[in-house]
Design an enzyme around this catalytic site. Structure first.
Site, mmCIF file in Angstrom:
data_model
loop_
_atom_site.group_PDB
_atom_site.id
_atom_site.type_symbol
_atom_site.label_atom_id
_atom_site.label_comp_id
_atom_site.label_asym_id
_atom_site.label_seq_id
_atom_site.Cartn_x
_atom_site.Cartn_y
_atom_site.Cartn_z
ATOM 1 N N ARG A 278 51.691 13.945 -16.578
ATOM 2 C CA ARG A 278 52.530 14.554 -14.999
ATOM 3 C C ARG A 278 52.751 15.714 -14.306
ATOM 4 N NH1 ARG A 278 53.421 12.087 -10.309
ATOM 5 N NH2 ARG A 278 55.589 12.427 -9.398
ATOM 6 N N GLU B 204 73.960 -9.599 -34.555
ATOM 7 C CA GLU B 204 74.326 -9.176 -36.061
ATOM 8 C C GLU B 204 75.694 -8.439 -36.012
ATOM 9 O OE1 GLU B 204 71.685 -8.581 -39.241
ATOM 10 O OE2 GLU B 204 69.958 -9.630 -38.461
ATOM 11 N N GLY B 205 76.386 -9.052 -35.384
ATOM 12 C CA GLY B 205 77.861 -8.147 -35.335
ATOM 13 C C GLY B 205 77.802 -6.649 -34.563
ATOM 14 N N GLY C 146 60.409 7.516 -11.179
ATOM 15 C CA GLY C 146 60.028 5.575 -10.583
ATOM 16 C C GLY C 146 59.169 4.866 -12.022
ATOM 17 N N ASP D 7 75.346 -7.572 -45.058
ATOM 18 C CA ASP D 7 74.831 -6.702 -45.475
ATOM 19 C C ASP D 7 73.860 -6.015 -45.946
ATOM 20 O OD1 ASP D 7 77.869 -5.512 -44.871
ATOM 21 O OD2 ASP D 7 78.223 -6.827 -47.165
#
Length: 383
Positions: free
Chosen positions: A267, A363-364, A340, A239
């Site tokens: 880009r 952790e779960g 890409g 927890d």
């Protein structure tokens, strides 16, 4: 956005950010390719007192809160959650001692972890026991003034690198989960060894191994808390630690957003940067919004836990589920934005996507976290 941090909290952020930018990001590709444990980086983090954040001042630590460790892990996660996992696992390994250990045990182990002189690890998972804690087969039998451990733990972070291990073992098979206890096992204890390092899809800078106990003898006073209280300590530990995993997800996703936006501005297609296209803008907008929403929930959950409420489990599970699912989506979308280039190993986006997946598992699992949230809601609405 304004985070309303104290001066000390801003210092934690600045320190972790400096280490991330100067030490982690320049080496993350190399660490990933070589599956190299980042001992030198962790040493630098220790020198900056980051390892001491969760440990009380009387034992050489910073005496920080859950929120403080979240702030550090978010910045480290932005650079590499493999490094962040190695750092977080040491805190996870020492939490049981802070929660349930005796004063003598705290005095013995906490200062060395706070200073970074020793690393810790947490031994719960087994081949047939992860989410199902009742499946644990590792046993501990009292023999005069020693406990004798037999069994194997699986997929233990910091295995083979830690010097202090907090381990769950069954001390009374007839009581099921209530028959589990926690122990401290040290590197070099007779009958204790670690298996070879696992080859993983992601977080390759962290070490993951089996822990093997073959008539491993440890002193009687290595029992953490009382016999039979092991799973209570485990639940309290998780927890407290799950917001840290959420923070790694937030940091990782923030790094992916930063990279995707920078790429989209540079880009060009059809004579203009791709960030000018609405399709890309919408992807980036959803990514950035997801990060901010996860950050807000993680910060709120951490502050809630710092108030030591009775309902820690729901908040802890909520932030872990939301932030780590978000991280998986955001890193996947970052690869999409970069096209890409995002798919190539020369760019960090594909590593981020590979790394993100483990956040939904360890952790779960996020499915189990949803079970926890549902169970807590059921309790609330029955009042």
């Amino acid at each position: 956005m304004e985070r309303f941090l104290t001066e000390e909290q801003q210092m934690i952020v600045d320190t972790a950010r400096q280490i991330t930018d100067k030490l982690i990001i320049p080496r993350r590709a190399e660490l990933d390719e070589k599956h190299e444990f980042p001992r030198d980086i962790l040493k630098a983090m220790a020198q900056a007192d980051l390892f001491g954040i969760p440990i009380p001042e009387e034992f050489g630590g910073f005496g920080g809160s859950c929120f403080d460790i979240v702030l550090a892990l978010e910045e480290i996660g932005r650079g590499c959650i493999g490094v962040g996992t190695a750092f977080a696992a040491s805190a996870l390994g020492i939490y049981p001692i802070m929660i349930s250990g005796s004063q003598e045990m705290k005095e013995k182990y906490l200062p060395d972890v706070a200073s970074g002189k020793k690393f810790a690890a947490f031994g719960l998972t087994e081949a047939n026991a992860g989410s199902d804690a009742s499946g644990i087969r590792t046993t501990a039998v009292l023999d005069d003034d020693h406990w004798v451990l037999n069994g194997t733990k699986q997929w233990i972070t910091n295995g083979g690198e830690a010097q202090i291990y907090t381990v769950v073992a069954i001390t009374d098979k007839s009581k099921g989960a209530r028959g589990a206890s926690m122990f401290v096992v040290e590197e070099g204890d007779p009958g204790f060894s670690c298996g070879p390092k696992e080859i993983k899809m992601g977080i390759r800078a962290s070490s993951t191994t089996e822990l093997i106990f073959k008539d491993c003898r440890i002193p009687k006073d290595r029992l953490i808390g009382r016999q039979g209280t092991g799973f209570i300590t485990v639940m309290k530990t998780l927890d407290s630690s799950r917001p840290g995993i959420a923070a790694l997800g937030v940091g990782l996703a923030q790094g992916a957003v930063d990279m995707a936006v920078t790429y989209a501005k540079q880009r060009e297609q059809f004579g203009k940067p791709i960030i000018s296209f609405q399709a890309i803008q919408h992807l980036l907008a959803d990514m950035a919004t997801g990060v901010e929403a996860a950050r807000a929930l993680t910060y709120t959950a951490a502050r809630h836990i710092d108030a030591h409420p009775k309902d820690m489990s729901k908040a802890s599970s909520m932030c872990k589920v939301f932030a780590t699912d978000m991280a998986m989506k955001v890193t996947t979308d970052a690869v999409q934005v970069m096209g890409g280039y995002g798919y190539m190993c020369h760019y960090p986006a594909e590593k981020m996507m590979r790394d993100a997946k483990i956040l939904q598992i360890y952790e779960g699992t996020n499915q189990v976290q949803r079970n926890v949230i549902g169970q807590e809601l059921n309790k609330e609405y029955n009042k």
